[in-house]
Design an enzyme around this catalytic site. Sequence first.
Site, PDB file in Angstrom:
ATOM      1  N   ASP A 140      -0.796  -5.571   9.430  1.00  0.00           N
ATOM      2  CA  ASP A 140      -1.773  -4.583   9.010  1.00  0.00           C
ATOM      3  C   ASP A 140      -3.025  -5.355   8.607  1.00  0.00           C
ATOM      4  OD1 ASP A 140      -3.304  -2.626   7.924  1.00  0.00           O
ATOM      5  OD2 ASP A 140      -1.819  -1.919   6.464  1.00  0.00           O
ATOM      6  N   LYS A 177     -13.330  -0.833   5.965  1.00  0.00           N
ATOM      7  CA  LYS A 177     -13.904  -1.677   4.926  1.00  0.00           C
ATOM      8  C   LYS A 177     -14.929  -2.665   5.487  1.00  0.00           C
ATOM      9  CE  LYS A 177     -10.064  -0.818   3.980  1.00  0.00           C
ATOM     10  NZ  LYS A 177      -9.166   0.360   4.102  1.00  0.00           N
ATOM     11  N   TRP A 224       0.866  -1.192   0.000  1.00  0.00           N
ATOM     12  CA  TRP A 224       0.000   0.000   0.000  1.00  0.00           C
ATOM     13  C   TRP A 224       0.906   1.246   0.000  1.00  0.00           C
ATOM     14  CZ3 TRP A 224      -1.946   2.763   4.833  1.00  0.00           C
ATOM     15  CH2 TRP A 224      -2.911   3.724   4.499  1.00  0.00           C
TER      16      TRP A 224
HETATM   17  N1  PLA Z   1      -3.661  -0.604   5.214  1.00  0.00           N
HETATM   18  C1  PLA Z   1      -3.958  -1.048   3.985  1.00  0.00           C
HETATM   19  C2  PLA Z   1      -3.268  -2.252   3.474  1.00  0.00           C
HETATM   20  C3  PLA Z   1      -4.907  -0.375   3.210  1.00  0.00           C
HETATM   21  O1  PLA Z   1      -5.182  -0.833   1.990  1.00  0.00           O
HETATM   22  C4  PLA Z   1      -5.538   0.774   3.721  1.00  0.00           C
HETATM   23  C5  PLA Z   1      -6.547   1.538   2.907  1.00  0.00           C
HETATM   24  C6  PLA Z   1      -5.204   1.181   5.019  1.00  0.00           C
HETATM   25  C7  PLA Z   1      -4.267   0.468   5.734  1.00  0.00           C
HETATM   26  C8  PLA Z   1      -5.801   2.366   5.684  1.00  0.00           C
HETATM   27  O2  PLA Z   1      -7.135   2.359   5.822  1.00  0.00           O
HETATM   28  P1  PLA Z   1      -7.906   3.295   6.859  1.00  0.00           P
HETATM   29  O3  PLA Z   1      -6.919   4.242   7.441  1.00  0.00           O
HETATM   30  O4  PLA Z   1      -8.931   3.974   6.062  1.00  0.00           O
HETATM   31  O5  PLA Z   1      -8.442   2.343   7.857  1.00  0.00           O
HETATM   32  N2  PLA Z   1      -6.388   1.531   1.522  1.00  0.00           N
HETATM   33  C9  PLA Z   1      -7.363   2.130   0.607  1.00  0.00           C
HETATM   34  C10 PLA Z   1      -7.641   3.576   0.925  1.00  0.00           C
HETATM   35  C11 PLA Z   1      -8.686   1.380   0.712  1.00  0.00           C
HETATM   36  C12 PLA Z   1      -6.447   4.465   1.040  1.00  0.00           C
HETATM   37  O6  PLA Z   1      -5.511   4.424   0.228  1.00  0.00           O
HETATM   38  O7  PLA Z   1      -6.476   5.283   1.994  1.00  0.00           O
HETATM   39  C13 PLA Z   1      -6.824   1.956  -0.813  1.00  0.00           C
HETATM   40  O8  PLA Z   1      -7.544   2.311  -1.761  1.00  0.00           O
HETATM   41  O9  PLA Z   1      -5.703   1.436  -0.968  1.00  0.00           O
END
Ligand code: PLA
Length: 456
Positions: free
Chosen positions: A266, A302, A185
């Site tokens: 995570d 989610k 991510w």
């Molecule tokens: N960790 C991972 C692996 C994630 O994909 C995301 C969110 C988070 C943490 C953080 O989520 P939160 O802080 O909202 O609980 N990833 C998303 C959104 C869904 C983003 O980038 O913020 C994504 O589209 O990758």
Amino acid sequence: MNPRDSSLSPSPSDRRLSALARHLISPSEAGSRGGADVISRSLASSYSLAGGDSVFSHVSRAPEDPILGVTVAFNKDPSPVKLNLGVGAYRTEEGKPLVLNVVRWAEQQLINDRTRVKEYLPIVGLAEFNKLSAKLIFGADSPAILENRVTTVQCLSGTGSLRVGGEFLARHYHQHTIYIPKPTWGNHPKVFTLAGLSVKYYRYYDPATRGLDFQGLLEDLGSAPLGAVVLLHACAHNPTGVDPTLQQWEQIRQLMRSRKLLPFFDSAYQGFASGSLDADAQSIRSFVADGGECLVAQSYAKNMGLYGERVGALSVVCRTADVAGRVESQLKLVIRPMYSNPPIHGASIVAAILRDREMYNEWTIELKAMADRIISMRHQLFDALRGRGTPGDWSHIIKQIGMFTFTGLNSQQVAFMTKEYHIYMTSDGRISMAGLSSRTVPHLVDAIHAAVARAV
Ligand code: PLA
């Protein structure tokens, strides 16, 4: 003419300042020193210095975020056929955001309860939420919970939990290197670097097989310095959708424990990968079962659809209850100057659902329905590409797990699909399956087909 150039024509604010100066100055002073004009000129010039030549004029425009910026671009596109497959946010078959029925139910209960107040929560958040969150991720019969060796603090969703955990490690853990998967991510390296850790990568994904580079992973973790922190996606790896099998997890666990590597999980998609909350927590539970220590960041964005409520938790599993208590006291010192204490609403919704058997059951049904719809979209997309005869092996679409498909499309192909088909996705070729519906599959297939044909 530059409309802001006050030397050419006074702006309305300059005129107001001059009028104020004329009003303030007495007629005698005005007579002896040329008064109002002098003051108004000096006020106006200091004003134009502040307005025309900003102390921030050196600040350059930053690029949009690689994930959230996709939505910014999408919102600006007037096309009626546009489709946002960028951010991982669940949509219904009709393409609408979803508030779970059980969340509405819990919110109604909260509103009806007149005894509820809006006082500050403690620094570590809502106690009941923390207890129930630990049970959800570790299992109700987890020995670590029964032995009071876990400290759980409410944080600002998954991101906030990672950040608080990162800062705690930077202050109190002897190893400042964290290994994160390549790719991962996009926010992970930024969160941990700003927390004060030094980020390194371990091999994870093999583009040739579109699967796990298990050998590379074992080699890289095997040569990481003793005690290094390792970030692991608990399930539904983002962006690749590739997870280790349970057997591979077991090998990873043995290797990490033998090299005293500290796991930092995570867990952003518990229940979203398989539809089962327990199955998706299996990797974490196997690490806790061996009695060793680890950190876990949990998000309810989610799995409860509470994206904007920013509700999540950080747990630190320790060897003893005494250590856990001391760790918690230090987590408070990280949190207090960062945001003082967390918000109450989202955590109250989660606690209401987790505490009540009927609500909990309703939640698992709705969660399973979301996971199933995503899995069904995988099959629809795969079948449609095959039916269309689009060149390439698309079986990874049905093999990958969780919210995203890592298509293998390159950044030029993505740019082409956005420009010609108004399909928005991250430039690494990741698409959010949760944003797709039966209605929009044909449009996506047209776009992928054209993008692939173009590159051949
Ligand atoms: N960790 C991972 C692996 C994630 O994909 C995301 C969110 C988070 C943490 C953080 O989520 P939160 O802080 O909202 O609980 N990833 C998303 C959104 C869904 C983003 O980038 O913020 C994504 O589209 O990758």
